[in-house]
Write a protein that holds these residues in place. Structure first.
Motif, PDB file in Angstrom:
ATOM      1  N   GLU A 139       7.265  -3.913   7.927  1.00 24.66           N
ATOM      2  CA  GLU A 139       8.382  -2.967   8.083  1.00 24.66           C
ATOM      3  C   GLU A 139       8.949  -3.036   9.506  1.00 24.66           C
ATOM      4  O   GLU A 139      10.159  -2.949   9.702  1.00 24.66           O
TER       5      GLU A 139
ATOM      6  N   GLU B 181      14.624   1.236   7.893  1.00 24.45           N
ATOM      7  CA  GLU B 181      13.374   0.571   8.309  1.00 24.45           C
ATOM      8  C   GLU B 181      12.605   1.418   9.316  1.00 24.45           C
ATOM      9  O   GLU B 181      11.368   1.430   9.313  1.00 24.45           O
TER      10      GLU B 181
ATOM     11  N   HIS C 230      10.688   3.668   7.291  1.00 23.67           N
ATOM     12  CA  HIS C 230       9.540   3.021   6.631  1.00 23.67           C
ATOM     13  C   HIS C 230       8.390   2.817   7.605  1.00 23.67           C
ATOM     14  O   HIS C 230       7.224   3.033   7.255  1.00 23.67           O
TER      15      HIS C 230
ATOM     16  N   GLU D 219      11.238  -8.989   1.965  1.00 23.96           N
ATOM     17  CA  GLU D 219      11.538  -7.745   1.262  1.00 23.96           C
ATOM     18  C   GLU D 219      11.478  -7.923  -0.252  1.00 23.96           C
ATOM     19  O   GLU D 219      11.144  -6.981  -0.976  1.00 23.96           O
TER      20      GLU D 219
ATOM     21  N   GLU E 221      14.445  -0.225  -0.414  1.00 22.20           N
ATOM     22  CA  GLU E 221      14.106  -1.648  -0.377  1.00 22.20           C
ATOM     23  C   GLU E 221      14.943  -2.454  -1.375  1.00 22.20           C
ATOM     24  O   GLU E 221      15.342  -3.585  -1.088  1.00 22.20           O
TER      25      GLU E 221
ATOM     26  N   HIS F 204      18.128  -3.204   0.112  1.00 21.57           N
ATOM     27  CA  HIS F 204      18.010  -4.232   1.154  1.00 21.57           C
ATOM     28  C   HIS F 204      18.003  -5.636   0.557  1.00 21.57           C
ATOM     29  O   HIS F 204      18.637  -6.549   1.082  1.00 21.57           O
TER      30      HIS F 204
END
Ligand SMILES: [Fe+2]
Ligand SMILES: [Fe+2]
Length: 373
Positions: free
Chosen positions: A135, A165, A168, A215, A245, A248
């Motif tokens: 992360e 992020e 995360h 990812e 995620e 992403h």
């Protein structure tokens, strides 16, 4: 093999993908390291073209703005996590899918429930620690993309991912410290991959390494753990992280699709090799050699068995269930006489090629939606 591609030795530093001695010889030699410096060779690019040119990326940007959550207030941090109980319950499902009988004939054969439980607890601390370090890699990579991508719409979106992020990193670190009593240093294979991604001067390589490969794997791994664990805080935390995620990974797929369509075979060759390198590094790290060592086991005694453990094999293949369809969508599998397809065949993961790619699937992961994985 296409004559234009480099050999395994050049790409991953060994001829045989499963050369165990070569894999285990890569270790983190400085476990007390606090700061790790990587050379970033990219140009920072301004754009004066503020027109909306990529509606799909702008849609992602709008989704990101309303999909924000607050790690401090949205998660039930007061949940008591009884580690022994939780790990015992979850262990069969995801402590690397280990089946004790499979390890007869090694030092592990003598382990009873107590030893397996202690190993399982460390395995979990290690797994979540690698997620944490990954992360942070994503945090740095996305800050880098904000600078290096030449498109206005992508810069806006990437900026939202930086915040995602950060969140995360915050939640994984807090969970490890408060609920697991501490974590593990970064695995050397993972760090090598993160270094390579940051180090590369070509802006699309950051996307390929991070958004598509790291990812993509994380989304599958979080999904697996989310499905298996009964621990309510972890389950909810993973669900929230997955909602970000998936966006992403979609950002990577939607951006690179446009770029890769216009690339020459020679340029695509480099991308295929990089995707292969990333896939191998991530597979290597899942052997969790540091956990075995901590428990007095020489990984050389058990890793050959891990590689042949059928429960583990399934888990390991599932990790590629997002990567392979996304690589296909980007043209990476089949350009240059299907070089990457053959590598994925060798790794035993090609069966996912026709699964839904994340460029269209991401909306299914939004908060409030029921997810099946
Ligand atoms: Fe993340
Ligand atoms: Fe991410």
């Amino acid at each position: 093999m296409s004559s234009t591609h480099a050999d395994n030795e050049t790409i991953i530093g060994r001829d045989e993908i499963d050369n165990i001695e070569a894999i285990l010889s890569i270790t983190n030699t400085d476990v007390d390291e606090v700061e790790h410096i990587v050379k970033d060779n990219s140009d920072a690019i301004f754009t004066w073209d503020y027109t909306l040119a990529r509606p799909q990326l702008r849609k992602l940007y709008e989704k990101a703005k309303v999909g924000q959550w607050n790690a401090t207030t949205d998660l039930p941090w007061d949940t008591e996590v009884e580690l022994d109980e939780v790990v015992t319950r979850d262990q069969a499902a995801f402590s690397a899918g280990l089946s004790p009988d499979h390890y007869d004939g090694t030092v592990v054969e003598k382990w009873g429930d107590k030893e397996w439980l202690e190993f399982g607890i460390d395995q979990r601390r290690w797994t979540l620690s690698q997620f944490l370090h990954g992360e942070q890699g994503a945090l740095l990579c996305t800050a880098k993309i904000t600078e290096t991508v030449p498109w206005y719409d992508a810069k806006l979106y990437a900026a939202t991912q930086v915040v995602d992020e950060a969140r995360h990193v915050e939640v994984f670190n807090r969970y490890i410290e408060e609920k697991l009593g501490g974590g593990f240093q970064v695995n050397a294979h993972l760090r090598m991959l993160l270094d390579d991604i940051i180090n590369d001067s070509r802006w699309d390589m950051t996307y390929l390494g991070m958004q598509v490969m790291v990812e993509g794997l994380a989304l599958a791994a979080f999904g697996f753990m989310h499905q298996m664990t009964e621990e309510p805080l972890l389950k909810q935390m993973l669900r929230y992280v997955m909602s970000d995620e998936a966006r992403h990974v979609a950002f990577g797929v939607l951006s690179l699709r446009e770029v890769y369509e216009g690339m020459t075979d020679a340029e695509m060759k480099d991308r295929q090799e990089f995707a292969f390198e990333a896939a191998v590094r991530m597979r290597d790290r899942f052997l969790s050699q540091e956990v075995w060592e901590k428990h007095g086991v020489n990984p050389r005694d058990v890793v050959p068995l891990i590689l042949r453990d059928p429960t583990r094999e399934l888990f390991q293949q599932m990790l590629f269930s997002k990567i392979v369809p996304n690589c296909k969508k980007l043209g990476l599998l089949d350009r240059n006489e299907s070089w990457l397809r053959r590598r994925f065949e060798e790794m035993g993961v090609i069966q996912f090629e026709d699964w839904e790619d994340t460029g269209s699937e991401y909306i299914k992961f939004e908060l409030g939606a029921e997810i099946s994985n």
